[in-house]
Design an enzyme around this catalytic site. Structure first.
Site, PDB file in Angstrom:
ATOM      1  N   LYS A  50      -3.489   2.471  -9.644  1.00 43.84           N
ATOM      2  CA  LYS A  50      -2.155   2.551  -9.055  1.00 43.84           C
ATOM      3  C   LYS A  50      -1.323   1.322  -9.458  1.00 43.84           C
ATOM      4  CE  LYS A  50      -3.844   3.944  -4.743  1.00 43.84           C
ATOM      5  NZ  LYS A  50      -3.788   4.630  -3.401  1.00 43.84           N
ATOM      6  N   TYR A  61       0.457  13.872  -3.683  1.00 41.31           N
ATOM      7  CA  TYR A  61       0.068  13.646  -2.285  1.00 41.31           C
ATOM      8  C   TYR A  61       0.521  14.776  -1.365  1.00 41.31           C
ATOM      9  CZ  TYR A  61      -1.657   8.860  -3.019  1.00 41.31           C
ATOM     10  OH  TYR A  61      -2.392   7.756  -3.398  1.00 41.31           O
ATOM     11  N   ASN A  89      -4.428  -0.207  -2.311  1.00 43.01           N
ATOM     12  CA  ASN A  89      -5.878  -0.236  -2.530  1.00 43.01           C
ATOM     13  C   ASN A  89      -6.278   0.056  -3.981  1.00 43.01           C
ATOM     14  OD1 ASN A  89      -5.227   2.437  -2.475  1.00 43.01           O
ATOM     15  ND2 ASN A  89      -6.366   2.931  -0.609  1.00 43.01           N
ATOM     16  N   GLU A 128      -5.613  18.132  -9.141  1.00 41.13           N
ATOM     17  CA  GLU A 128      -5.039  16.876  -9.632  1.00 41.13           C
ATOM     18  C   GLU A 128      -5.133  16.766 -11.157  1.00 41.13           C
ATOM     19  OE1 GLU A 128      -6.249  14.380  -5.574  1.00 41.13           O
ATOM     20  OE2 GLU A 128      -7.195  13.890  -7.486  1.00 41.13           O
TER      21      GLU A 128
HETATM   22  P1  IDP Z   1      -7.977   7.993  -0.237  1.00 41.64           P
HETATM   23  O1  IDP Z   1      -7.057   7.407  -1.288  1.00 41.64           O
HETATM   24  O2  IDP Z   1      -9.098   7.061   0.114  1.00 41.64           O
HETATM   25  O3  IDP Z   1      -8.463   9.384  -0.600  1.00 41.64           O
HETATM   26  P2  IDP Z   1      -6.040   9.251   1.529  1.00 41.64           P
HETATM   27  O4  IDP Z   1      -6.282   9.574   2.972  1.00 41.64           O
HETATM   28  O5  IDP Z   1      -6.035  10.380   0.556  1.00 41.64           O
HETATM   29  O6  IDP Z   1      -7.118   8.133   1.108  1.00 41.64           O
HETATM   30  O7  IDP Z   1      -4.649   8.476   1.473  1.00 41.64           O
HETATM   31  C1  IDP Z   1      -3.958   8.305   0.254  1.00 41.64           C
HETATM   32  C2  IDP Z   1      -3.457   6.879   0.153  1.00 41.64           C
HETATM   33  O8  IDP Z   1      -2.515   6.637   1.220  1.00 41.64           O
HETATM   34  C3  IDP Z   1      -4.531   5.808   0.361  1.00 41.64           C
HETATM   35  O9  IDP Z   1      -5.262   5.529  -0.826  1.00 41.64           O
HETATM   36  C4  IDP Z   1      -3.709   4.632   0.822  1.00 41.64           C
HETATM   37  O10 IDP Z   1      -3.038   3.989  -0.278  1.00 41.64           O
HETATM   38  C5  IDP Z   1      -2.656   5.297   1.706  1.00 41.64           C
HETATM   39  N1  IDP Z   1      -3.059   5.387   3.113  1.00 41.64           N
HETATM   40  C6  IDP Z   1      -3.981   6.231   3.649  1.00 41.64           C
HETATM   41  N2  IDP Z   1      -4.095   6.063   4.974  1.00 41.64           N
HETATM   42  C7  IDP Z   1      -3.212   5.082   5.307  1.00 41.64           C
HETATM   43  C8  IDP Z   1      -2.835   4.459   6.546  1.00 41.64           C
HETATM   44  O11 IDP Z   1      -3.351   4.772   7.635  1.00 41.64           O
HETATM   45  N3  IDP Z   1      -1.882   3.480   6.470  1.00 41.64           N
HETATM   46  C9  IDP Z   1      -1.306   3.113   5.299  1.00 41.64           C
HETATM   47  N4  IDP Z   1      -1.594   3.671   4.128  1.00 41.64           N
HETATM   48  C10 IDP Z   1      -2.556   4.649   4.107  1.00 41.64           C
END
Ligand code: IDP
Ligand code: MG
Length: 162
Positions: free
Chosen positions: A10, A50, A122, A136
């Site tokens: 990212k 997303y 992340n 995807e």
């Molecule tokens: P993942 O990337 O581990 O699969 P997802 O639930 O698909 O997690 O969420 C997509 C992205 O959204 C995450 O990688 C992170 O960057 C962001 N994200 C997910 N949950 C939160 C949250 O509770 N607060 C802020 N950002 C979040």
């Protein structure tokens, strides 16, 4: 079971010079790199990527994040890895979604952060399951860009698994 996983470095990962360290961590005997490219991320592409999270309170923020608005970076690096349990393996290498909860030796634990606005920066995206991975891969790559594309995409479908 062999399957494919989409992994994205990212914009924060690009901005911080983490292409090398991230690719190095995915360079294991269990994962074969079958697709890789730089991709410009429009708002529409980020929203399509997303779409499953469109009702989450942080949806707008992660669209801004993936499309580079937060980091001033317009491109990401997108890969497809193939192998036995590729999704589980790729997610383990990435670490937990919340960088503060991620194993400190994982990519997210070592390099991720939570911004003052609360976005989990992340570093990497990894598909969450085989069905999502297929969706995807079709979204980010043309068939010609992924080695063995139709084979990877149809393999688990033919067996009736997602
Ligand atoms: P993942 O990337 O581990 O699969 P997802 O639930 O698909 O997690 O969420 C997509 C992205 O959204 C995450 O990688 C992170 O960057 C962001 N994200 C997910 N949950 C939160 C949250 O509770 N607060 C802020 N950002 C979040
Ligand atoms: Mg996810």
């Amino acid at each position: 079971m062999n399957e494919s996983a989409l992994v994205i470095i990212k914009p924060d990962g690009i901005q911080r010079g983490l292409i090398g360290p991230v690719l190095d961590r995915y360079d294991t005997p269990f994962l074969r790199l079958v697709g890789i490219k730089m991709a410009k991320v429009t708002r529409a592409l980020a929203a399509a990527h997303y779409e499953q999270l469109r009702n989450k309170p942080f949806f707008e923020e992660i669209i801004n994040y993936l499309s580079g608005k937060l980091n001033g970076i317009g491109s990401v690096l997108v890969m497809v890895y193939y192998g036995d349990q590729a999704i589980k393996r790729c997610r383990a290498i990435a670490g937990a979604t919340n960088p503060e909860e991620a194993n400190p030796r994982s990519i997210r634990g070592a390099f991720g952060r939570i911004t003052t606005k609360g976005v989990y920066e992340n570093v990497v995206h990894v598909s969450s399951n085989a069905k999502e991975a297929r969706r995807e891969i079709r979204l980010w790559f043309t068939p010609a860009e992924v080695r063995g594309f139709s084979q990877h995409i149809q393999q688990s479908k033919a067996k009736g698994r997602s």
